[in-house]
Design a protein around this motif. Structure first.
Motif, PDB file in Angstrom:
ATOM      1  N   ILE A 170       0.837  -1.201   0.000  1.00 29.24           N
ATOM      2  CA  ILE A 170       0.000   0.000   0.000  1.00 29.24           C
ATOM      3  C   ILE A 170       0.876   1.256   0.000  1.00 29.24           C
ATOM      4  CG2 ILE A 170      -1.715   1.320   1.317  1.00 29.24           C
ATOM      5  CD1 ILE A 170      -2.740  -1.412   2.373  1.00 29.24           C
ATOM      6  N   ALA A 171       1.928   1.242   0.813  1.00 26.92           N
ATOM      7  CA  ALA A 171       2.839   2.388   0.879  1.00 26.92           C
ATOM      8  C   ALA A 171       3.454   2.658  -0.488  1.00 26.92           C
ATOM      9  CB  ALA A 171       3.938   2.120   1.908  1.00 26.92           C
ATOM     10  N   TYR A 172       3.828   1.601  -1.202  1.00 26.99           N
ATOM     11  CA  TYR A 172       4.430   1.758  -2.533  1.00 26.99           C
ATOM     12  C   TYR A 172       3.429   2.356  -3.521  1.00 26.99           C
ATOM     13  CZ  TYR A 172       6.526   0.529  -7.014  1.00 26.99           C
ATOM     14  OH  TYR A 172       7.019   0.576  -8.295  1.00 26.99           O
ATOM     15  N   ILE A 173       2.199   1.839  -3.510  1.00 27.88           N
ATOM     16  CA  ILE A 173       1.174   2.312  -4.449  1.00 27.88           C
ATOM     17  C   ILE A 173       0.806   3.766  -4.180  1.00 27.88           C
ATOM     18  CG2 ILE A 173      -1.250   2.019  -5.145  1.00 27.88           C
ATOM     19  CD1 ILE A 173      -0.839  -1.022  -4.552  1.00 27.88           C
ATOM     20  N   LEU A 174       0.712   4.141  -2.903  1.00 32.74           N
ATOM     21  CA  LEU A 174       0.271   5.494  -2.540  1.00 32.74           C
ATOM     22  C   LEU A 174       1.431   6.488  -2.393  1.00 32.74           C
ATOM     23  CD1 LEU A 174      -2.494   4.700   0.128  1.00 32.74           C
ATOM     24  CD2 LEU A 174      -2.783   5.215  -2.303  1.00 32.74           C
ATOM     25  N   HIS A 175       2.655   5.989  -2.538  1.00 34.76           N
ATOM     26  CA  HIS A 175       3.848   6.848  -2.412  1.00 34.76           C
ATOM     27  C   HIS A 175       3.927   7.506  -1.036  1.00 34.76           C
ATOM     28  CE1 HIS A 175       4.375   6.255  -6.699  1.00 34.76           C
ATOM     29  NE2 HIS A 175       3.153   6.720  -6.915  1.00 34.76           N
ATOM     30  N   ILE A 176       3.655   6.699  -0.020  1.00 35.74           N
ATOM     31  CA  ILE A 176       3.775   7.168   1.358  1.00 35.74           C
ATOM     32  C   ILE A 176       4.573   6.117   2.133  1.00 35.74           C
ATOM     33  CG2 ILE A 176       1.644   8.535   1.333  1.00 35.74           C
ATOM     34  CD1 ILE A 176       0.188   6.234   2.666  1.00 35.74           C
ATOM     35  N   SER A 177       4.925   6.414   3.369  1.00 35.61           N
ATOM     36  CA  SER A 177       5.704   5.468   4.171  1.00 35.61           C
ATOM     37  C   SER A 177       4.813   4.379   4.762  1.00 35.61           C
ATOM     38  CB  SER A 177       6.430   6.205   5.299  1.00 35.61           C
ATOM     39  OG  SER A 177       5.490   6.663   6.266  1.00 35.61           O
ATOM     40  N   THR A 178       5.425   3.248   5.079  1.00 34.32           N
ATOM     41  CA  THR A 178       4.694   2.170   5.749  1.00 34.32           C
ATOM     42  C   THR A 178       4.155   2.646   7.090  1.00 34.32           C
ATOM     43  OG1 THR A 178       6.167   0.575   4.693  1.00 34.32           O
ATOM     44  CG2 THR A 178       4.847  -0.222   6.537  1.00 34.32           C
ATOM     45  N   ARG A 179       4.919   3.490   7.749  1.00 36.62           N
ATOM     46  CA  ARG A 179       4.476   4.036   9.026  1.00 36.62           C
ATOM     47  C   ARG A 179       3.193   4.844   8.866  1.00 36.62           C
ATOM     48  NH1 ARG A 179       8.289   7.780  12.979  1.00 36.62           N
ATOM     49  NH2 ARG A 179       6.781   8.025  14.683  1.00 36.62           N
ATOM     50  N   THR A 180       3.090   5.607   7.775  1.00 36.25           N
ATOM     51  CA  THR A 180       1.881   6.393   7.527  1.00 36.25           C
ATOM     52  C   THR A 180       0.692   5.486   7.251  1.00 36.25           C
ATOM     53  OG1 THR A 180       3.196   8.222   6.642  1.00 36.25           O
ATOM     54  CG2 THR A 180       0.867   8.185   6.074  1.00 36.25           C
ATOM     55  N   VAL A 181       0.924   4.411   6.499  1.00 40.39           N
ATOM     56  CA  VAL A 181      -0.154   3.440   6.250  1.00 40.39           C
ATOM     57  C   VAL A 181      -0.642   2.859   7.565  1.00 40.39           C
ATOM     58  CG1 VAL A 181      -0.779   1.254   5.168  1.00 40.39           C
ATOM     59  CG2 VAL A 181       0.715   2.864   3.958  1.00 40.39           C
ATOM     60  N   ARG A 182       0.301   2.491   8.414  1.00 41.13           N
ATOM     61  CA  ARG A 182      -0.054   1.914   9.716  1.00 41.13           C
ATOM     62  C   ARG A 182      -0.878   2.911  10.538  1.00 41.13           C
ATOM     63  NH1 ARG A 182       4.676   0.811  11.150  1.00 41.13           N
ATOM     64  NH2 ARG A 182       4.701  -1.311  10.325  1.00 41.13           N
ATOM     65  N   PHE A 183      -0.491   4.185  10.486  1.00 42.57           N
ATOM     66  CA  PHE A 183      -1.235   5.220  11.214  1.00 42.57           C
ATOM     67  C   PHE A 183      -2.676   5.295  10.700  1.00 42.57           C
ATOM     68  CE2 PHE A 183      -2.915   9.552  10.992  1.00 42.57           C
ATOM     69  CZ  PHE A 183      -3.018   9.859  12.340  1.00 42.57           C
TER      70      PHE A 183
END
Length: 213
Positions: A170-183
């Motif tokens: 998800i982080a790769y697809i949305l161009h955000i960090s894994t930490r942000t996805v987790r948040f």
């Protein structure tokens, strides 16, 4: 006279091929895409006059993709062509600016009427759903303008989690960090009072963010 340029957005290749065959005598089908993110990526380059879009697409569902597309290209016409007969979903589609809402069981004449109406600045909703919308509105006049509970980003994350994507994917697809996805995941679970991934999936299905398996 310039022919109307139509883009197809549906993850069923054979269905798109059939649509193209139906439309091309009268309209120019300029391409097809299989998910909501691809729709957003190509629409600005292809510049369609009208998009026929399915609700149940992967990565980003048709409703959320359509909402974002109308923000980016306000003049583009949207017609939802779906298996989902839910009048609440149809109401939301109209609220975001769709010109039509048809079922995939609709006939060719109904599809052509919807396209003509859209290009004339009118709307078209398949009759059985239109009646359900009218009855819902009579019961509750606020039913056509229900606020969305989740942010756009939360809905994106929710859809991909429900589809089985990992946080890293998800982080790769949305161009955000894994930490942000987790948040985002734990924030939306807190807001929805959900504690398990299976409950997330059930919520996503119930609210038409993903299609049932």
């Amino acid at each position: 006279m310039k022919r109307v340029r139509i883009l197809l957005a549906d993850d069923h290749t054979m269905f798109c091929a059939g649509l193209q065959e139906l439309l091309e005598p009268d309209y120019e089908v300029i391409g097809s895409v299989g998910d909501g993110r691809a729709l957003l990526n190509v629409a600005s380059d292809l510049k369609p006059d009208l998009v026929l879009v399915d609700l149940g697409m992967p990565l980003l569902n048709g409703l959320d993709a359509g909402r974002e597309l109308k923000k980016r290209m306000p003049r583009v016409k949207l017609i939802f062509l779906t298996m989902n007969p839910d009048s609440d979903v149809a109401s939301e589609a109209l609220r975001i600016g769709a010109s039509g809402y048809l079922l995939k069981s609709s006939g060719r004449d109904e599809l052509m009427q919807a396209v003509r109406n859209a290009m004339e600045g009118l709307s078209y909703v398949t009759p059985q759903i239109r009646r359900a919308i009218e009855q819902s509105y009579i019961r509750d006049p606020r039913s056509l303008s229900r606020p969305r509970h989740l942010s756009d980003r939360q809905r994106e994350v929710l859809q991909m989690l429900a589809e089985g994507q990992s946080m890293k994917e998800i982080a790769y697809i949305l161009h955000i960090s894994t930490r942000t996805v987790r948040f985002h995941k734990y924030k939306l679970m807190e807001e929805l009072r959900i504690t398990t991934n299976s409950e997330l999936v059930r919520y996503a299905i119930k609210h038409s963010i993903i299609s049932p398996p």
